[in-house]
Structure formats: structure tokens, C-alpha cells
Design an enzyme around this catalytic site. Structure first.
Site: not given
Length: 717
Positions: A292, A365
Site C-alpha cells: 500500500e 485484499e
């Protein structure tokens, strides 16, 4: 655009009863134009190019009112004036949609199901290997993954080996496989594997290689997420706290100090990973570059540096990045597969992803729940929503990873924290409202997903592993205690310093400082007044053994009463969990992080005790002479009792309704933090960590003694 009509694009083919001639697909070509299936149905393609199965069209001289209404609205819909879901715009629909057992609002209609056969694409069956997982760009179809040349969808689920007792790894992996998943994903926490610079721990519950090989034995592929930063609601996002010693070190950048530490870590870690790759005969089919980074985005050279670092050390499998849907442009790397994280479809879900690549989609995710923080209400997610979203993933040929399939527990002090407007620590349980509970039990989400997966597979799923039974043990009254002040002699030698030192800069552990736990600062004062302390995260202030107050959040001052002779000022500071997300990770030093003053005059000459609560400390504590518990003891103290587990220990949960705040240790193992503000009301105790018969239980209670500890077979969250 919002519309008032209840008519939707996906409902039109059904309500119209229209038949739109099929485009040629491999299936329709095999059947021939206008031919029927063996079941008497024919194949056509509905609006938006969706494959539609149903009976052959029937024509009637009389148009039903519903058909007339639909035909009236059709020009407006086709010109974009009716409700439409944007995220399917770039998809090419060539498969038969899935069946659904209940009505749902979706961009994809539901008809007879597609069925997959990947029984030959498992680590146990696939022996001849050469090309591994590949991202293919489709011609006249959606891009897709192949594994050894065979078309493949990733059905992944996250399990973090370091949050699950090693004795239960097999059970959790078997449950993942039995549900219908083909891949397990896991982070690799740097701070746990290299607790001191150059000293690595891959033993016991941190045996990464054993976990990966066990996944292969069970029949699962592995996607590895080695960081160095992993977030994962871990202390400092999994980065070692010693990196905070030098304030000029810039985390997650190409700052020289930081990348030198990363390089040394990767030299060791990746050497362990390389033999476990697919092309080496192992189960690792993909490796993630950092985590991320699009949300951090401080150094454009950082991600390419890590990409190169992995390649140079021998990573040959598919590389990928992972970002929130609106941060892909910031976080992707040229030549590396970009993946996204999400909890539900939105109109712009794939907008940035489609700008950077024409590749198969992987939801790295898919959040089926969320983590909890102390003092905030637990909010579960709906199992039906999870089922519907996963159904849509499959229909759209989207690979996905369920985060979390099994969350496990933040044992010890590993939990992180968040700080947006105010700081909040992540709770001990990492249940995450996942597909399996914290204790590995089945949920409604599990059974819904298993039923869905079984409907799309040709071969039957493995049998379900037996449920893990729980026990209720006799309640425990902790009858012996030691005030913290009596325990100092059993700690390691204290540090003596003219000024207070933060945890990370304590000259202990070969210069690596203290990562976790608490620190006690002592200084002699000879006058009272306004005490000012810059401390993180929570500090208790004492004059000798008398509590003066608690410092936390924005409270940094407490009044010290007038004294006639010199007294001992004591400040006990706890690291409740370093922030694991955002640029605030750069400023996460714990303990006393500034000066200590009384009436603006700095105090000097501190004695500093490190309370890390390691197993060696508890071994020394067994030689202490414990006192009988007095009623309502105030202040930090250790309490001793016995848990009687019988001849065959099983999992249980510990409830501490009359205790305030502290930690529970079973046979020297730290189960984690309890706190009466909730939402967590019990601590998970794995039966694998209990001995038959008697087990030592020690509480470190920071505030006030309680009475009983209860065992229950059901968690409170």
C-alpha cells in the site's frame, strides 16, 4: 445518475423476455447458430453483452404491459439515462452467470453456473513446472491468469502464521482448503523476525518456511507479502522500532540508513524464500512488493528500489503491488502487476487500475470484516454481502484474496495502533469478523462461501475438518501478589541516565533499544509543583507508591503535592502499540519522549527499568516470595494463581470482569492485553499452550486488584 424507475439494466432481459442474438463464443460456435443445448435451452447474449441462458424465445401477438414498459425505457437506458453501474464497463462477458439462491441487486444477472476443474493445478499434483503464474492479455475477452499454461483464478485467503499457534497451522490451512480456496497469503513481519540487528528468529511460531511447506502439503499455493513494511495492524506496521533511534532516518524511503537495514534483512529473508518458489518446486506463486505504498507516496525511487532488490536476490515468480483503489496511480511500478484492496464495489472501483494496465484483476485484499480498537464498538459485517461480492468476483473472472480468512490473535505486544484524530490501540483479538473466528471456528461466512465454491467446482471439496471443541475450566482466584516495586530486583539491571531516554534509545540489547512493553522511570524530587511529562502512550505517575494520576492523549500535566523531604518520583509508561499506517509511523518513539519538568525546571538523574515481560523474567520471578492478596490493592502489581486444565487441555477464553487493565501470562506466554473499556471482553487461550493438570497464570494488573478469573467456551467481542 439516480432514477426513479425500479427498472434496472440487469433486470431488462428477464422482464422483456427479449432475445438478443448471441455473439460467437467458443460455446456458441460449438453449438452452432441458433442451436439448442442438450437441456432444450439455447444460448444468447443479453444487454451489456451478458451471457443469457434460458428457454428458446416464444413470440406472441399480444405484448404484455411489462414488455411495453420495458421497450419504452430501452432507448433511455441504452443512451445512458437510466441507473447503470460503471465498474463493469470495461468487462467482456463471455461466461454463463452463476445461480443464486436469493434475490440480490447486482450488475450481473444470475443463471446456470460456470464450473471449474483445477484439481490438477495443486502443489501436490503439478510436478512439471516451467512458467508459473502468468498474467495474460486476452484478445476479445478479459485478461486472465494462467498457471503452467492453464487458465486459473486465484481464490485466496489470508492467514498470518505469526498470529496462530504453530500447533494449529494445519487445522487452519485444512479449513481453508476445505472451504474451496486454492491459495493462502501471508505477511512477513520484519520486527518479529529480526528483533535485534543481525539476529534472526525463524523458529517456533515464526517458522515461515515450515508454514509455507505445510501449505503445499495441504494443497495450497502461497502468495508471500514480505514487506519490509506490511501494515497489518502490527506495531509500526512490522518495521523494527530500532529504526526510530536516529530521527534523520526516513522510513519507507531510499534514505541510506533505512535501505541499508532493508538490504541486510532481505539478504537473509529472501535467501529463505527463493527455494520455496514455484519454479524451484515450492508453492510460492507470487511475491508482493512492499504494501500500500500509494497511500504513503513519499519517494518515487523507493518502490523501484525494492523491485530491483527482490529480483537481484533471486525472486523469479510474479511480482505485484497492492493499493487501495484510489491510490493505484501512486503505488504501481512499471512491469509489476498492480492489485487493489476493497470492501465492496463502487462506480470507480477499477478506474485507476484500468489506467495503468490491461491485466487480469486481483483483489489482493477483499475486506470481509475489520479490526477493532479499544473503546470502540465492534461492528460485524453481513455474511450475505460477502457471499454476493465473492459471487460477483467469480462471474467477472476476478481473482481475489479474502482478508482475513482467519485473523488469529495479537499475542504479546505485537498489536499496532491508529492515529487520525486521536490515538487508539488495536485490541488483542484479531478476529476481524473473518471467515474463521479468532479461535478457528466455523462461521456463517464460511458455510456460505463453501456452498458457493462447491457450486462452481467440478470435483467435490475436501471433507470439513472437525470443529475444535472448547473447555470451561474452574474459576480462578489469584491469591498471591507482588507490587511492582517489589519486582524491580528481578528485572535486568536498570539504565542510569542524566536525562530520560525513550524506549528505542535505551542502551540495551546490544544497542537495539526496547521494542515492546513498559518502562519505569525513577527520579528523586525535593519539592512539589506542576509536573509536565511528554510520554507515550499512557503514563502512571507515583510519589513513592502513591498514585498521583494518569497521563494520556493530550493530558501531560499532573500536580505533585508539597513535600517536606526528598521523595521518589516514579513514572510508568506503556507502549500500547505504535501506529501502523500513515506518515505518523515516522514519529512513534515510546516512553518519555521529551523533558520532565516540575514548575518548568527539568529533572535530572533517572534510573530506568525495562519491563519487557520476557519468559526469562518470569523464570526469575518464580523464586520470589509472594504475598497474600490484600483487598482492593491499588497500583501496578503481579498476581499469581493456578489454572487446572485436567488431563486433555482444550481451548478456552478467559473473562476478567472485576479487573481493570493489564496483561495475562500463561506458563510464561503473553496472551495479550485486557481492558475493561471493551469491546473485547475475553482473551483467547489456546489449549495447545496448556499443560495437563496445573498451569501457572500471572496477571500484571496496572490499576486495581480484582477477584476471580473465569473460563468460558464463548468469546466476548
Amino acid at each position: 445518475m439516480q432514477g426513479s424507475a425500479s427498472l434496472t439494466v440487469q433486470s431488462l432481459p428477464l422482464c422483456l423476455g427479449l432475445w438478443i442474438p448471441a455473439q460467437r463464443t467458443p460455446e456458441s460456435a460449438a453449438l452452432g447458430s441458433g442451436q439448442q443445448r442438450g437441456d432444450g435451452s439455447s444460448v444468447g447474449r443479453g444487454l451489456l453483452g451478458l451471457a443469457v441462458m434460458g428457454p428458446p424465445p416464444r413470440f406472441s401477438p399480444h405484448l404484455a404491459w411489462r414488455r411495453i414498459l420495458c421497450i419504452f425505457f430501452l432507448p433511455f437506458i441504452s443512451s445512458g439515462f437510466a441507473p447503470r453501474i460503471k465498474y463493469t464497463d470495461k468487462f467482456i462477458f463471455g461466461k454463463e452467470p452463476l445461480t443464486s439462491s436469493k434475490p440480490r441487486a447486482s450488475t450481473v444477472p444470475f443463471f446456470p453456473a460456470v464450473r471449474f476443474n483445477w484439481s490438477h493445478l495443486t502443489p501436490l499434483e503439478l510436478k512439471d513446472r516451467s512458467v508459473g503464474l502468468q498474467a495474460e492479455e486476452g484478445v476479445g475477452r478479459n485478461p486472465y491468469f494462467t498457471l503452467e499454461g492453464h487458465e486459473f483464478l486465484i481464490f485466496g485467503g489470508s492467514i498470518h502464521y505469526f498470529r496462530v499457534p504453530r500447533e494449529y497451522w494445519r487445522d487452519r490451512l485444512l479449513k481453508l482448503r476445505a472451504c474451496g480456496f486454492n491459495t493462502v497469503t501471508t505477511y512477513v513481519p520484519w520486527n518479529l523476525h529480526e528483533p535485534e540487528s543481525g539476529k534472526f528468529d525463524f523458529s517456533g511460531n515464526l517458522d515461515l518456511e515450515a508454514f509455507v511447506l505445510l501449505a503445499a502439503e495441504v494443497g495450497l499455493w502461497v502468495i508471500l507479502r514480505p514487506g519490509p513494511y506490511v501494515c497489518s495492524e502490527l506495531d509500526l506496521g512490522g518495521l523494527p522500532s530500532r529504526l526510530l533511534q536516529d530521527p534523520t532516518t526516513q522510513l519507507r524511503t531510499t534514505n541510506r540508513t533505512f535501505v541499508e537495514a532493508v538490504d541486510k534483512y532481505f539478504d537473509h529473508l529472501i535467501a529463505r524464500v527463493v527455494p520455496l518458489q514455484y519454479r524451484k518446486g515450492g508453492p510460492i506463486i507470487a511475491v508482493q512488493v512492499e504494501n500500500e505504498y500509494g497511500s504513503f507516496n513519499k519517494d518515487k525511487n523507493y518502490m523501484p528500489y525494492l523491485h530491483k532488490a527482490l529480483l537481484e536476490r533471486g525472486v523469479v515468480e510474479l511480482l505485484l503491488t497492492s493499493d487501495n483503489t484510489n491510490k493505484v496511480l501512486n503505488g504501481h511500478i512499471k512491469g509489476v502487476l498492480a492489485t487493489i484492496n476493497m470492501n465492496s464495489f463502487r462506480a470507480d472501483t477499477f478506474e485507476q487500475l484500468f489506467k495503468v494496465q490491461n491485466k487480469p484483476i486481483l483483489i489482493m485484499e477483499y475486506w470481509v470484516g475489520w479490526f477493532d480498537t479499544w473503546g470502540k464498538r465492534h461492528t460485524p459485517t453481513d455474511a450475505g454481502d460477502v457471499e454476493n461480492t465473492v459471487t460477483e468476483f467469480i462471474q467477472l473472472d476476478i481473482s481475489f484474496n479474502v482478508y482475513m480468512f482467519h485473523g488469529g490473535t495479537n499475542f504479546g505486544f505485537m498489536n499496532g495502533g491508529i492515529h487520525f484524530t486521536h490515538y487508539r490501540a488495536v485490541i488483542t483479538s484479531y478476529d476481524y469478523d473473518a471467515v474463521l473466528t479468532e479461535a478457528g471456528d466455523y462461521t456463517d461466512k464460511y458455510f456460505k462461501l463453501r456452498k458457493l465454491f462447491q457450486s462452481v467446482f467440478v470435483t467435490p471439496l475436501p471433507l470439513l475438518p472437525k470443529p475444535t471443541h472448547k473447555a470451561v475450566y474452574p474459576s480462578m482466584r489469584l491469591s498471591l501478589y507482588l507490587p511492582l516495586w517489589d519486582v524491580l530486583q528481578y528485572l535486568n539491571r536498570p539504565v542510569v541516565s542524566r536525562t530520560p531516554l525513550n524506549m528505542e534509545n535505551l542502551p540495551i540489547h546490544g544497542g537495539n533499544g526496547q521494542a515492546f512493553g513498559l518502562v519505569l522511570y525513577e527520579a528523586t524530587i525535593c519539592s512539589g509543583g506542576r509536573l509536565h511529562v511528554e510520554a507515550r502512550d499512557a503514563a502512571q505517575v507515583f510519589l513513592n507508591e502513591t498514585s498521583l494520576g494518569i497521563l494520556a492523549d493530550e493530558t501531560q500535566n499532573v500536580d505533585v503535592p508539597t513535600i517536606t523531604e526528598c521523595q521518589l518520583l516514579r513514572i510508568l509508561v506503556e507502549n500500547q502499540g505504535r501506529v501502523n499506517f500513515s506518515w505518523k509511523i515516522q514519529d512513534q518513539r515510546k516512553g518519555i519522549i521529551g523533558s520532565v519538568t516540575i514548575n518548568s525546571v527539568p529533572l535530572e538523574n533517572f534510573t530506568i527499568y525495562s519491563l519487557e515481560m520476557r519468559t526469562s523474567f518470569f523464570r526469575r520471578l518464580r523464586t520470589a516470595i509472594w504475598r497474600p492478596v490484600s483487598d482492593d490493592h491499588l497500583g501496578p502489581a503481579f498476581y499469581l494463581g493456578t489454572l487446572k486444565a485436567g488431563s486433555s487441555p482444550r481451548d478456552t477464553f478467559l473473562a476478567l470482569p472485576s479487573w481493570k487493565y493489564g496483561f495475562v501470562f500463561i506458563n510464561g506466554r503473553n496472551l495479550g492485553r485486557y481492558w475493561n473499556i471493551g469491546p473485547q471482553g475475553t482473551l483467547y487461550l489456546p489449549g495447545a499452550w496448556l499443560n495437563p493438570g496445573n498451569n501457572e497464570i500471572i496477571l500484571f494488573e496496572k490499576r486495581k486488584s480484582g477477584s476471580y478469573i473465569y473460563s468460558t467456551d464463548k468469546p466476548v467481542l
